[in-house]
Design an enzyme around this catalytic site. Sequence first.
Site, short mmCIF file in Angstrom:
data_model
loop_
_atom_site.label_atom_id
_atom_site.label_comp_id
_atom_site.label_asym_id
_atom_site.label_seq_id
_atom_site.Cartn_x
_atom_site.Cartn_y
_atom_site.Cartn_z
NE ARG A 23 -24.29 -8.95 -27.25
CZ ARG A 23 -24.04 -7.75 -27.74
NH1 ARG A 23 -23.22 -7.60 -28.75
NH2 ARG A 23 -24.61 -6.69 -27.22
CD GLN A 46 4.06 4.17 -15.32
OE1 GLN A 46 4.85 5.02 -15.69
NE2 GLN A 46 4.22 3.48 -14.22
NE ARG A 59 2.76 -7.87 -5.85
CZ ARG A 59 3.92 -8.08 -6.47
NH1 ARG A 59 4.84 -7.13 -6.52
NH2 ARG A 59 4.15 -9.24 -7.05
CG HIS A 62 4.64 0.75 -2.45
ND1 HIS A 62 4.23 -0.31 -3.20
CD2 HIS A 62 5.58 0.27 -1.61
CE1 HIS A 62 4.90 -1.39 -2.85
NE2 HIS A 62 5.72 -1.06 -1.87
CE LYS A 72 -0.27 3.99 -6.71
NZ LYS A 72 0.28 2.99 -5.77
CG HIS A 119 -2.54 1.43 -3.42
ND1 HIS A 119 -1.97 0.69 -4.44
CD2 HIS A 119 -3.77 0.90 -3.22
CE1 HIS A 119 -2.84 -0.22 -4.86
NE2 HIS A 119 -3.93 -0.12 -4.13
CE1 TYR A 132 -0.43 1.08 -9.68
CE2 TYR A 132 -0.80 -1.29 -9.68
CZ TYR A 132 0.03 -0.20 -9.48
OH TYR A 132 1.34 -0.40 -9.07
CD GLU A 143 9.23 2.79 -4.27
OE1 GLU A 143 8.39 1.88 -4.24
OE2 GLU A 143 10.39 2.64 -4.69
CG ASP A 169 6.57 -3.75 -0.06
OD1 ASP A 169 7.12 -2.68 -0.40
OD2 ASP A 169 5.72 -4.32 -0.74
#
Length: 182
Positions: A23, A46, A59, A62, A72, A119, A132, A143, A169
């Site tokens: 499968r 989260q 991206r 951060h 993360k 990251h 993530y 931030e 960014d």
Amino acid sequence: MIFKETKIDGAFVIEIEKLTDKRGFFARGYCEKEFKEQGILFEAVQANIGYNKFKHTIRGLHYQVKPHAEAKLVRCVKGEVWDVIVDVRPESPTYKQWLGVELTENNHTMLFIPEGCAHGYQTLVDNTEIYYMVSAFYAPEAEQGIRWDDQAFNIEWRETEQIFISDKDQKWENYNSSPQKV
């Protein structure tokens, strides 16, 4: 799960162990017990999804500062990314070092990023999606970010000429020229 230490203190590349039959396969993508056995204390509060329409989208980079610092666990669920972390913990033995890992929908590899590491990622194909989990809720006031092309780190991105990057960014300051917090 197979945990592989990386050159960044506290960061791990994690490979799944597949139980395969006709499968397909089944595998564990997270287990608090197995993480603790590796000395990783990670409680996800989260989960985030990042979809990118175009190849070479960047991206990041951060991170959030204490008391909202976040660890993360990142996985690419569609497409391919060059996932990058930078250690910005002044007390760390790997301070200012970076690591890049290719995460793809086919290799099912994950990257665990400890608190205090910036990251970011670059998509390697169109229509890429990452998923993530994070250990802290997003707090805009906590931030921080550093430029993707900051000379202090000399990150080897896969493409630098024709990239897609947000204005936000693009405006992060270079790490050594701004007062950074961890």
